[in-house]
Design a protein around this motif. Sequence first.
Motif, PDB file in Angstrom:
ATOM      1  N   ALA A   1       1.271  35.152  60.027  1.00  0.00           N
ATOM      2  CA  ALA A   1       1.334  33.624  59.606  1.00  0.00           C
ATOM      3  C   ALA A   1       1.033  33.469  58.263  1.00  0.00           C
ATOM      4  O   ALA A   1       1.850  32.855  57.600  1.00  0.00           O
ATOM      5  CB  ALA A   1       0.692  32.840  60.615  1.00  0.00           C
ATOM      6  N   GLY A   2       0.030  33.967  57.931  1.00  0.00           N
ATOM      7  CA  GLY A   2      -0.473  33.841  56.355  1.00  0.00           C
ATOM      8  C   GLY A   2       0.356  34.375  55.505  1.00  0.00           C
ATOM      9  O   GLY A   2       0.567  33.952  54.484  1.00  0.00           O
ATOM     10  N   ALA A   3       0.861  35.505  55.814  1.00  0.00           N
ATOM     11  CA  ALA A   3       1.429  36.503  54.933  1.00  0.00           C
ATOM     12  C   ALA A   3       2.937  35.757  54.377  1.00  0.00           C
ATOM     13  O   ALA A   3       3.499  35.756  53.480  1.00  0.00           O
ATOM     14  CB  ALA A   3       1.852  37.708  55.518  1.00  0.00           C
ATOM     15  N   MET A   4       3.379  35.058  55.580  1.00  0.00           N
ATOM     16  CA  MET A   4       4.735  34.439  55.601  1.00  0.00           C
ATOM     17  C   MET A   4       4.568  33.068  54.576  1.00  0.00           C
ATOM     18  O   MET A   4       5.414  32.817  53.870  1.00  0.00           O
ATOM     19  CB  MET A   4       5.362  34.169  56.940  1.00  0.00           C
ATOM     20  N   GLN A   5       3.453  32.456  54.786  1.00  0.00           N
ATOM     21  CA  GLN A   5       3.180  31.417  53.722  1.00  0.00           C
ATOM     22  C   GLN A   5       3.083  31.939  52.395  1.00  0.00           C
ATOM     23  O   GLN A   5       3.541  31.306  51.288  1.00  0.00           O
ATOM     24  CB  GLN A   5       2.072  30.619  54.231  1.00  0.00           C
ATOM     25  N   ASP A   6       2.426  33.061  52.215  1.00  0.00           N
ATOM     26  CA  ASP A   6       2.469  33.575  50.960  1.00  0.00           C
ATOM     27  C   ASP A   6       3.773  33.923  50.429  1.00  0.00           C
ATOM     28  O   ASP A   6       3.741  33.857  49.075  1.00  0.00           O
ATOM     29  CB  ASP A   6       1.330  34.942  50.973  1.00  0.00           C
ATOM     30  N   ALA A   7       4.509  34.546  51.076  1.00  0.00           N
ATOM     31  CA  ALA A   7       6.043  34.668  50.816  1.00  0.00           C
ATOM     32  C   ALA A   7       6.472  33.737  50.229  1.00  0.00           C
ATOM     33  O   ALA A   7       7.427  33.948  49.255  1.00  0.00           O
ATOM     34  CB  ALA A   7       6.537  35.811  51.934  1.00  0.00           C
TER      35      ALA A   7
ATOM     36  N   ALA B   1       5.687  31.269  48.455  1.00  0.00           N
ATOM     37  CA  ALA B   1       4.853  31.151  47.327  1.00  0.00           C
ATOM     38  C   ALA B   1       5.302  32.076  46.206  1.00  0.00           C
ATOM     39  O   ALA B   1       5.534  31.751  45.012  1.00  0.00           O
ATOM     40  CB  ALA B   1       3.222  31.039  47.305  1.00  0.00           C
ATOM     41  N   TYR B   2       5.868  33.229  46.777  1.00  0.00           N
ATOM     42  CA  TYR B   2       6.287  34.332  45.866  1.00  0.00           C
ATOM     43  C   TYR B   2       7.900  34.101  45.931  1.00  0.00           C
ATOM     44  O   TYR B   2       8.481  35.118  45.067  1.00  0.00           O
ATOM     45  CB  TYR B   2       5.936  35.641  46.330  1.00  0.00           C
ATOM     46  N   GLY B   3       8.348  33.309  46.200  1.00  0.00           N
ATOM     47  CA  GLY B   3       9.804  32.921  46.015  1.00  0.00           C
ATOM     48  C   GLY B   3      10.735  33.357  47.402  1.00  0.00           C
ATOM     49  O   GLY B   3      11.934  33.239  47.073  1.00  0.00           O
ATOM     50  N   TRP B   4      10.143  33.966  48.244  1.00  0.00           N
ATOM     51  CA  TRP B   4      11.232  34.339  49.480  1.00  0.00           C
ATOM     52  C   TRP B   4      11.388  32.964  50.335  1.00  0.00           C
ATOM     53  O   TRP B   4      10.541  32.071  50.588  1.00  0.00           O
ATOM     54  CB  TRP B   4      10.360  35.211  50.309  1.00  0.00           C
TER      55      TRP B   4
ATOM     56  N   ALA C   1      -0.579  32.743  45.094  1.00  0.00           N
ATOM     57  CA  ALA C   1       0.007  32.063  46.234  1.00  0.00           C
ATOM     58  C   ALA C   1      -0.605  30.612  46.496  1.00  0.00           C
ATOM     59  O   ALA C   1      -0.088  29.810  47.347  1.00  0.00           O
ATOM     60  CB  ALA C   1      -0.198  32.888  47.540  1.00  0.00           C
ATOM     61  N   GLY C   2      -1.544  30.317  45.784  1.00  0.00           N
ATOM     62  CA  GLY C   2      -2.206  29.196  45.724  1.00  0.00           C
ATOM     63  C   GLY C   2      -3.467  29.067  46.905  1.00  0.00           C
ATOM     64  O   GLY C   2      -4.067  27.997  46.994  1.00  0.00           O
TER      65      GLY C   2
END
Length: 452
Positions: A61-67, A69-72, A379-380
């Motif tokens: 869940a957190g990884a997808m939020q970071d994704a 932020a990285y433009g995905w 990612a903020g």
Amino acid sequence: MSFDYDLFVIGGGSGGVRAARLAASEAGARVGLAEEYRMGGTCVIRGCVPKKLMVFASGFAGAMQDARAYGWEVTTGGFDWTGFRTKLEAELSRLEGIYRTNLQKAGVEIFDSRATLADPHTVQLADGTRKTAKHVLIATGGRPFVPDFPGSEHVITSNEVFKLDALPGRVLIVGGGYIACEFACILNGLGVEVTQYYRGAQILRGFDEEARGHIAGAMQDNGIDLRLGTNVQRIDKTAEGLWVKSTDGHDAVYDAVLYATGRVPNTEGLGLVEAGVTLKGNGAVEVDAYSQSAIPSVYAVGDVTDRINLTPVAIREGAAFVETVFKGNPTKPDHDLVPGAVFTQPEFGTVGLSEEAARERGPIEVYATAFRPMQTGFAGREERVLMKLVVCAETRRVLGCHIVADGAGEMIQLAGIAIKMGATKEDFDRTVAVHPTMAEELVTMKAPVRTG
């Protein structure tokens, strides 16, 4: 006297299986092993393995939020617990099959049965059959402990959490040890509303205090309602769920209450005391440095001895037992400087002494830094990691290393090698940093933040 077996092992967990397999395959011993539940023990069936797979699942869940932020461009739905649990059970069955196959290949005779000790050389199976052995190894592990209080029959433990039909919407986790904290983070990551009670002043008692505080803060920042100095008074089952009355007045209703308030050795009803085996106050088998009990023919390894309750330690103890008893090479299992990891979010990796324990032994220097790592900072996220070395001021040896960060378990394994070898702070200093990584901070901290 003629025996049916050279060795009979009671318990099919990591320590017992390793001892049985090595005794049969490397020492040519006639070995029998009895397991009443599933081969693989706590670690494989209801501990380390399923827990770590749940840790992985909860992190996406957190990884997808970071994704994002990285433009995905990421679109997500809810977590499919049923699908995950089905695949998890299949994986555990696969691993159990490997354990069983490896034992059979080594020539171990397996009994899917509860076994008890009838006398120093006799084991009795559940159907009344008796087997004799020159040596008996107790490797029955431990089980979760739930205190008796009004409504305690309504709680679950770590044993049941893997088999839930559905994830609860609201869960109360009671306890402050690593199991409680890990499941608080796991369920929080899977979208469950998590409250955690711990009766003490801070979670993770026995670990480095600075690291404990860092993890507690991170858990709260991630949305876990952590309530310290709090305990359950009673639980009532209602139409809305489980109503919990607490000592801090925070009475609330939950869909499930998970108790992780410690574990106790599995020795009850095994006939050990009647056979002459000495047990400690908590029921653990009392053994010497070679894992031998008060009865010369009876040995014990793993959590049932309550030494260091970790799977790799049980495996080492099982191997040392075989060296001692079947290979004529007296070997004491090494319990010094054992690295460990707590799979909270973020993870906690630790080896050696805490700052507090080291200070009691003499003058020390403490090197520590806390910072926002590059990946999550971009990612903020405000999450900070902690890197800490505890150093003997006189010998300059690194006495302890404590890391709170994603991947801390992987990092501490390698740091543990250096510290086990007796590395000094100067050895760390003269090691070139790998840049850009979080772990480079371990070799770039030049000035102590505290001495004493």
